[in-house]
Design a protein around this motif. Structure first.
Motif, short mmCIF file in Angstrom:
data_model
loop_
_atom_site.label_atom_id
_atom_site.label_comp_id
_atom_site.label_asym_id
_atom_site.label_seq_id
_atom_site.Cartn_x
_atom_site.Cartn_y
_atom_site.Cartn_z
N LEU A 1 0.82 -1.08 -0.01
CA LEU A 1 0.09 0.06 -0.16
C LEU A 1 1.07 1.15 0.01
N LEU B 1 1.26 5.20 0.36
CA LEU B 1 0.25 6.30 0.68
C LEU B 1 1.17 7.72 0.64
N GLY C 1 -3.47 10.41 2.06
CA GLY C 1 -4.39 9.90 1.05
C GLY C 1 -5.10 8.71 1.01
N SER C 2 -6.01 8.28 0.15
CA SER C 2 -6.66 6.88 0.51
C SER C 2 -5.64 5.71 0.27
N GLY C 3 -4.56 6.13 -0.23
CA GLY C 3 -3.70 4.79 -0.58
C GLY C 3 -3.84 4.32 -2.02
N ARG D 1 -3.06 0.81 -3.53
CA ARG D 1 -2.62 -0.63 -3.36
C ARG D 1 -2.02 -1.14 -4.46
N GLU E 1 -8.43 0.44 4.66
CA GLU E 1 -8.29 2.07 4.46
C GLU E 1 -6.91 2.45 5.03
N SER E 2 -6.77 3.74 4.60
CA SER E 2 -5.54 4.47 4.84
C SER E 2 -5.60 4.76 6.22
N PRO E 3 -4.58 5.30 6.65
CA PRO E 3 -4.62 5.89 8.41
C PRO E 3 -5.51 7.26 8.34
#
Lengths: 114, 113
Positions: A91, A93, A106-108, A110, B43-45
């Motif tokens: 992931l 980020l 951000g939402s990342g 993957r 989800e992201s942090p």
């Protein structure tokens, strides 16, 4: 409020190909953008920190040749994973900061590598 | 360089019991900012708490933490765990000079009914 949009949310690429991810800061000026990778079973590895008016600083084990980053203005940053292999999956980020200390993620993205 | 140490691995709790996740840090700079991020599955942090004021309690969504510079700690607490609190929790540190966030290795909190 401060938001960071990151896209794509997920991507699959063939081994040896490249993929690019982008981040857009909304509601604040992203004076610095940090790119992280969260691999399985690991915490966040900082790839590089990009600060406006300064050179992009890459961490050990990460290079510009492999992870070129662009931070052309105070609202946008992109990073490309060149020549992706299995060990690059995870992931990714982006975290952006304005003048304050808080990092907004951000939402990342993957990344799966086949 | 900066470092953050937090309760590692998995913490399991029964719903309703208090939560305490430890976080200590090391930095040579005198004015660190400390954060707790929470990351739910896929989800992201997301920022949960932050503080830079010594000995002042900060609260959000039922969680609280107090930065104690004397002991270099920023422990995360909640009086009563809920099922929805199950997630990964990261303690993080930033110093303005360095400009980057240093994360702990994360603590997985699992709350059972």
């Amino acid at each position: 409020g401060a938001l960071v949009y990151q896209y794509p949310r997920r991507t699959i690429c063939k081994s040896g190909t490249s993929m690019r991810m982008e981040c857009q800061a909304v509601g604040f000026q992203a004076t610095s953008v940090a790119w992280y990778r969260q691999s399985p079973q690991k915490t966040f590895e900082l790839i590089a920190l990009s600060t406006v008016n300064s050179a992009i600083k890459y961490e050990q084990n990460f290079t510009q040749e492999k992870f070129p980053i662009s931070h052309p203005n105070l609202s946008f940053s992109s990073m490309t994973v060149l020549n992706a292999y299995l060990e690059d999956r995870g992931l990714y980020l982006c975290g952006a900061r304005g003048g304050a200390e808080t990092l907004y993620f951000g939402s990342g993205t993957r990344l799966t590598v086949l | 360089g900066d470092s953050v140490t937090q309760t590692e691995g998995l913490v399991t709790l029964t719903e309703g019991l208090p939560v305490m996740l430890n976080c200590t840090y090391q930095t040579i700079y005198s004015n660190p900012f400390l954060f707790w991020y929470v990351q739910h599955l896929n989800e992201s942090p997301r920022l949960l708490l932050k503080s830079f004021t010594d000995n002042k309690r900060t609260e959000h969504q039922g969680f609280h933490a107090t930065l104690h510079k004397s002991s270099s700690s920023f422990h995360l607490q909640k009086s009563s765990a809920q099922l929805s609190d199950s997630a990964l929790y990261y303690c993080a540190l930033i110093t303005q000079v360095v400009g980057q966030l240093t994360f702990g290795r994360g603590t997985r909190l699992q709350v059972y009914a």
